[in-house]
Scaffold this motif. Structure first.
Motif, PDB file in Angstrom:
ATOM      1  N   PHE A  11       1.717  -2.931 -24.545  1.00  0.00           N
ATOM      2  CA  PHE A  11       1.638  -2.094 -25.742  1.00  0.00           C
ATOM      3  C   PHE A  11       2.872  -1.226 -25.950  1.00  0.00           C
ATOM      4  O   PHE A  11       2.924  -0.442 -26.895  1.00  0.00           O
ATOM      5  N   ARG A  12       3.844  -1.378 -25.044  1.00  0.00           N
ATOM      6  CA  ARG A  12       5.052  -0.548 -25.097  1.00  0.00           C
ATOM      7  C   ARG A  12       4.675   0.939 -25.205  1.00  0.00           C
ATOM      8  O   ARG A  12       5.203   1.683 -26.025  1.00  0.00           O
ATOM      9  N   ALA A  13       3.739   1.323 -24.367  1.00  0.00           N
ATOM     10  CA  ALA A  13       3.190   2.679 -24.401  1.00  0.00           C
ATOM     11  C   ALA A  13       4.067   3.658 -23.636  1.00  0.00           C
ATOM     12  O   ALA A  13       4.685   3.307 -22.641  1.00  0.00           O
ATOM     13  N   MET A  14       4.098   4.885 -24.131  1.00  0.00           N
ATOM     14  CA  MET A  14       4.783   5.949 -23.401  1.00  0.00           C
ATOM     15  C   MET A  14       3.910   6.432 -22.243  1.00  0.00           C
ATOM     16  O   MET A  14       4.405   6.790 -21.185  1.00  0.00           O
ATOM     17  N   VAL A  15       2.597   6.459 -22.467  1.00  0.00           N
ATOM     18  CA  VAL A  15       1.654   6.915 -21.454  1.00  0.00           C
ATOM     19  C   VAL A  15       0.460   5.968 -21.462  1.00  0.00           C
ATOM     20  O   VAL A  15      -0.029   5.587 -22.509  1.00  0.00           O
TER      21      VAL A  15
ATOM     22  N   ASP B 214     -17.018  12.348 -14.919  1.00  0.00           N
ATOM     23  CA  ASP B 214     -18.324  12.635 -14.330  1.00  0.00           C
ATOM     24  C   ASP B 214     -19.227  13.088 -15.474  1.00  0.00           C
ATOM     25  O   ASP B 214     -19.056  14.180 -16.009  1.00  0.00           O
ATOM     26  N   ARG B 215     -20.172  12.253 -15.863  1.00  0.00           N
ATOM     27  CA  ARG B 215     -21.020  12.570 -17.015  1.00  0.00           C
ATOM     28  C   ARG B 215     -21.938  13.762 -16.764  1.00  0.00           C
ATOM     29  O   ARG B 215     -22.386  14.414 -17.700  1.00  0.00           O
ATOM     30  N   ALA B 216     -22.220  14.055 -15.507  1.00  0.00           N
ATOM     31  CA  ALA B 216     -23.079  15.196 -15.199  1.00  0.00           C
ATOM     32  C   ALA B 216     -22.386  16.518 -15.495  1.00  0.00           C
ATOM     33  O   ALA B 216     -22.998  17.467 -15.956  1.00  0.00           O
ATOM     34  N   SER B 217     -21.067  16.561 -15.253  1.00  0.00           N
ATOM     35  CA  SER B 217     -20.345  17.821 -15.436  1.00  0.00           C
ATOM     36  C   SER B 217     -19.332  17.778 -16.576  1.00  0.00           C
ATOM     37  O   SER B 217     -18.851  18.813 -17.012  1.00  0.00           O
ATOM     38  N   GLY B 218     -18.962  16.562 -17.018  1.00  0.00           N
ATOM     39  CA  GLY B 218     -17.937  16.429 -18.039  1.00  0.00           C
ATOM     40  C   GLY B 218     -16.526  16.532 -17.497  1.00  0.00           C
ATOM     41  O   GLY B 218     -15.564  16.496 -18.247  1.00  0.00           O
ATOM     42  N   GLU B 219     -16.384  16.626 -16.184  1.00  0.00           N
ATOM     43  CA  GLU B 219     -15.060  16.762 -15.572  1.00  0.00           C
ATOM     44  C   GLU B 219     -14.415  15.407 -15.332  1.00  0.00           C
ATOM     45  O   GLU B 219     -15.104  14.404 -15.113  1.00  0.00           O
ATOM     46  N   ILE B 220     -13.085  15.389 -15.354  1.00  0.00           N
ATOM     47  CA  ILE B 220     -12.344  14.183 -15.010  1.00  0.00           C
ATOM     48  C   ILE B 220     -12.423  14.017 -13.494  1.00  0.00           C
ATOM     49  O   ILE B 220     -12.012  14.898 -12.743  1.00  0.00           O
ATOM     50  N   ALA B 221     -12.960  12.882 -13.039  1.00  0.00           N
ATOM     51  CA  ALA B 221     -13.123  12.624 -11.615  1.00  0.00           C
ATOM     52  C   ALA B 221     -11.960  11.828 -11.047  1.00  0.00           C
ATOM     53  O   ALA B 221     -11.576  12.015  -9.894  1.00  0.00           O
ATOM     54  N   VAL B 222     -11.406  10.900 -11.825  1.00  0.00           N
ATOM     55  CA  VAL B 222     -10.292  10.061 -11.397  1.00  0.00           C
ATOM     56  C   VAL B 222      -9.320   9.943 -12.551  1.00  0.00           C
ATOM     57  O   VAL B 222      -9.729   9.807 -13.705  1.00  0.00           O
ATOM     58  N   CYS B 223      -8.046   9.995 -12.234  1.00  0.00           N
ATOM     59  CA  CYS B 223      -7.002   9.845 -13.247  1.00  0.00           C
ATOM     60  C   CYS B 223      -5.863   9.040 -12.624  1.00  0.00           C
ATOM     61  O   CYS B 223      -5.264   9.479 -11.656  1.00  0.00           O
ATOM     62  N   GLU B 224      -5.628   7.848 -13.146  1.00  0.00           N
ATOM     63  CA  GLU B 224      -4.569   6.975 -12.640  1.00  0.00           C
ATOM     64  C   GLU B 224      -3.622   6.621 -13.776  1.00  0.00           C
ATOM     65  O   GLU B 224      -4.033   6.564 -14.929  1.00  0.00           O
ATOM     66  N   GLN B 225      -2.377   6.369 -13.448  1.00  0.00           N
ATOM     67  CA  GLN B 225      -1.370   5.961 -14.414  1.00  0.00           C
ATOM     68  C   GLN B 225      -0.287   5.172 -13.696  1.00  0.00           C
ATOM     69  O   GLN B 225      -0.195   5.235 -12.482  1.00  0.00           O
TER      70      GLN B 225
ATOM     71  N   VAL C  69       5.556   7.653 -14.935  1.00  0.00           N
ATOM     72  CA  VAL C  69       5.155   8.310 -16.183  1.00  0.00           C
ATOM     73  C   VAL C  69       5.520   9.790 -16.082  1.00  0.00           C
ATOM     74  O   VAL C  69       5.308  10.421 -15.049  1.00  0.00           O
ATOM     75  N   ALA C  70       6.062  10.332 -17.157  1.00  0.00           N
ATOM     76  CA  ALA C  70       6.454  11.743 -17.160  1.00  0.00           C
ATOM     77  C   ALA C  70       5.228  12.641 -16.983  1.00  0.00           C
ATOM     78  O   ALA C  70       4.241  12.507 -17.701  1.00  0.00           O
TER      79      ALA C  70
END
Length: 81
Positions: free
Chosen positions: A33-37, A44-55, A59-60
């Motif tokens: 997609f020639r994406a910048m990011v 986590d649907r129970a808390s709404g928090e991001i549990a895992v973030c990969e890239q 990436v800047a």
């Protein structure tokens, strides 16, 4: 020889099974997609928090932080809490 779309789909399946690191699979998607990011988020649907973030590697960090700030601003899950 695999074309880029085969590489993207195969990479995502391999990453989901643990056979390939997520940054490598996401790099193929980002290239397509020639994406910048490009990020993979698990919420986590129970808390709404991001549990895992990969890239992909390289990436800047500023771009990632901007996206996460925006995600928390518009997150539709937070309205349920």
């Amino acid at each position: 020889m695999l074309d880029i779309k085969d590489r993207v789909v195969r990479g995502l399946y391999e990453a989901a099974t643990g056979a390939l690191a997520w940054p490598e699979a996401l790099q193929a998607l980002s290239d397509e997609f020639r994406a910048m990011v490009c990020q993979y988020l698990v919420v986590d649907r129970a808390s709404g928090e991001i549990a895992v973030c990969e890239q992909p590697h390289g990436v800047a960090v500023d771009a990632l932080l901007d996206y996460i700030r925006e995600y928390h601003r518009i997150d539709p899950h937070l309205q349920a809490y």
